[in-house]
Design a protein around this motif. Structure first.
Motif, mmCIF file in Angstrom:
data_model
loop_
_atom_site.group_PDB
_atom_site.id
_atom_site.type_symbol
_atom_site.label_atom_id
_atom_site.label_comp_id
_atom_site.label_asym_id
_atom_site.label_seq_id
_atom_site.Cartn_x
_atom_site.Cartn_y
_atom_site.Cartn_z
ATOM 1 N N PHE A 105 6.740 -3.764 -12.259
ATOM 2 C CA PHE A 105 6.917 -4.255 -13.562
ATOM 3 C C PHE A 105 7.899 -3.715 -14.432
ATOM 4 O O PHE A 105 8.645 -4.364 -15.096
ATOM 5 N N GLN A 106 8.743 -2.651 -14.317
ATOM 6 C CA GLN A 106 9.664 -1.939 -14.940
ATOM 7 C C GLN A 106 10.793 -1.969 -14.147
ATOM 8 O O GLN A 106 11.808 -1.469 -14.599
ATOM 9 N N GLY A 107 10.647 -2.249 -12.667
ATOM 10 C CA GLY A 107 11.725 -2.565 -11.848
ATOM 11 C C GLY A 107 12.459 -1.489 -11.478
ATOM 12 O O GLY A 107 13.704 -1.554 -11.136
ATOM 13 N N ASP A 108 11.696 -0.145 -11.222
ATOM 14 C CA ASP A 108 12.204 1.046 -10.728
ATOM 15 C C ASP A 108 12.385 0.762 -9.105
ATOM 16 O O ASP A 108 11.345 1.540 -8.459
ATOM 17 N N TYR A 109 13.700 0.438 -8.510
ATOM 18 C CA TYR A 109 13.429 0.005 -7.374
ATOM 19 C C TYR A 109 13.395 1.377 -6.250
ATOM 20 O O TYR A 109 13.202 1.243 -5.076
ATOM 21 N N ALA A 110 14.084 2.348 -6.762
ATOM 22 C CA ALA A 110 14.054 3.527 -6.050
ATOM 23 C C ALA A 110 12.491 3.971 -5.685
ATOM 24 O O ALA A 110 12.543 4.797 -4.545
ATOM 25 N N LEU A 111 11.508 3.458 -6.261
ATOM 26 C CA LEU A 111 10.260 4.070 -6.093
ATOM 27 C C LEU A 111 9.820 3.449 -4.852
ATOM 28 O O LEU A 111 8.705 3.735 -4.256
ATOM 29 N N ARG A 112 10.518 2.553 -4.455
ATOM 30 C CA ARG A 112 10.187 1.965 -2.953
ATOM 31 C C ARG A 112 9.963 2.854 -1.841
ATOM 32 O O ARG A 112 9.094 2.728 -1.004
ATOM 33 N N PHE B 119 13.984 -8.331 -7.150
ATOM 34 C CA PHE B 119 13.585 -7.870 -5.821
ATOM 35 C C PHE B 119 12.090 -8.222 -5.634
ATOM 36 O O PHE B 119 11.348 -8.482 -6.570
ATOM 37 N N ASN B 120 11.586 -8.494 -4.546
ATOM 38 C CA ASN B 120 10.152 -8.718 -4.186
ATOM 39 C C ASN B 120 9.677 -7.128 -3.885
ATOM 40 O O ASN B 120 10.017 -6.303 -2.991
ATOM 41 N N GLN B 121 8.778 -6.715 -4.557
ATOM 42 C CA GLN B 121 8.273 -5.346 -4.437
ATOM 43 C C GLN B 121 7.611 -5.209 -2.872
ATOM 44 O O GLN B 121 7.514 -4.111 -2.636
ATOM 45 N N VAL B 122 6.977 -6.245 -2.353
ATOM 46 C CA VAL B 122 6.668 -6.104 -0.917
ATOM 47 C C VAL B 122 7.706 -5.985 -0.142
ATOM 48 O O VAL B 122 7.510 -4.871 0.660
#
Length: 224
Positions: free
Chosen positions: A91-98, A132-135
């Motif tokens: 929800f906050q869009g922190d893509y590094a957390l993937r 981005f798609n979180q999945v």
């Protein structure tokens, strides 16, 4: 300095004697040891259908109410720590957390039997706002196929803000992509999503995949 992608603490990389003598490249971890223990893996006794952690291996009450069976495996409990992770990543869009869950997902996929991996898609409006798609962000080189498309709908209330009753009444949000039947017919399809809440979204997706003549449809979620 390398830092934990979740808490930003400095990371220490230890070098084993074998690595030293072989000159093996050292890959630094993505998260620190304390953050590795924040999430609760589902193990031992759990619902055989949805994967919910529980004290028995019997169908949970939620699954007993479904007349559309769907076998789902879940990796982690959707507890306070997982909610905090999803809030920051999704929800906050922190893509590094993937990177926090990429290795766990890669391991889980090697333990499952399937032919076609199908991630649950996101709406165009979500693409525009999140980027981005979180999945698919959790995937690391695994082949997947976008055979589902989101039907444009006026979402006055986002799915994450709905209660159980509202989620169960959600209309079919997916349609099949043009190449879906060619890809899925006679194949064992594995759906991939972030959180199994009521199972409504996954069952909507399975309904569409079954129209292609798929041999079997199961699912995997990061949390339950």
């Amino acid at each position: 300095m390398t830092v934990c992608v979740w808490c930003q603490r400095p990371l220490k990389t230890s070098l084993t004697l074998a690595q030293f003598w072989r000159w093996d490249p050292v890959t630094p971890p993505d998260i620190c040891v304390p953050c590795q223990g924040r999430l609760s893996p589902i193990s031992g006794q759990h619902c055989p259908q949805c994967g919910r952690q529980q004290t028995t291996c019997q169908l949970c009450q939620d699954c007993q109410r479904w007349d559309q069976p769907l076998v789902n495996r879940a990796l982690y409990c959707y507890d306070a720590e997982m909610k905090a992770y999803m809030q920051q990543y999704k929800f906050q869009g922190d893509y590094a957390l993937r990177r926090v869950l990429q290795r766990a997902l890669a391991t889980a996929l090697t333990q499952l039997t399937y032919d076609i991996l199908v991630p649950i898609p996101i709406a165009q409006s979500t693409w525009q706002s999140r980027g981005f798609n979180q999945v698919t962000g959790w995937l690391t080189g695994q082949a997947y196929y976008q055979v589902l498309q989101v039907i444009d709908q006026d979402k006055a209330t986002p799915q994450s803000a709905k209660n159980r009753a509202q989620r169960l009444l959600t209309p079919q949000p997916f349609t099949l992509a043009p190449q879906a039947k060619d890809l899925c017919h006679g194949q064992r399809v594995l759906l991939l999503d972030d959180v199994y809440t009521t199972g409504r979204t996954l069952r909507h997706a399975a309904t569409q995949i079954n129209l292609t003549g798929a041999k079997a449809v199961t699912s995997l979620t990061l949390a339950r």
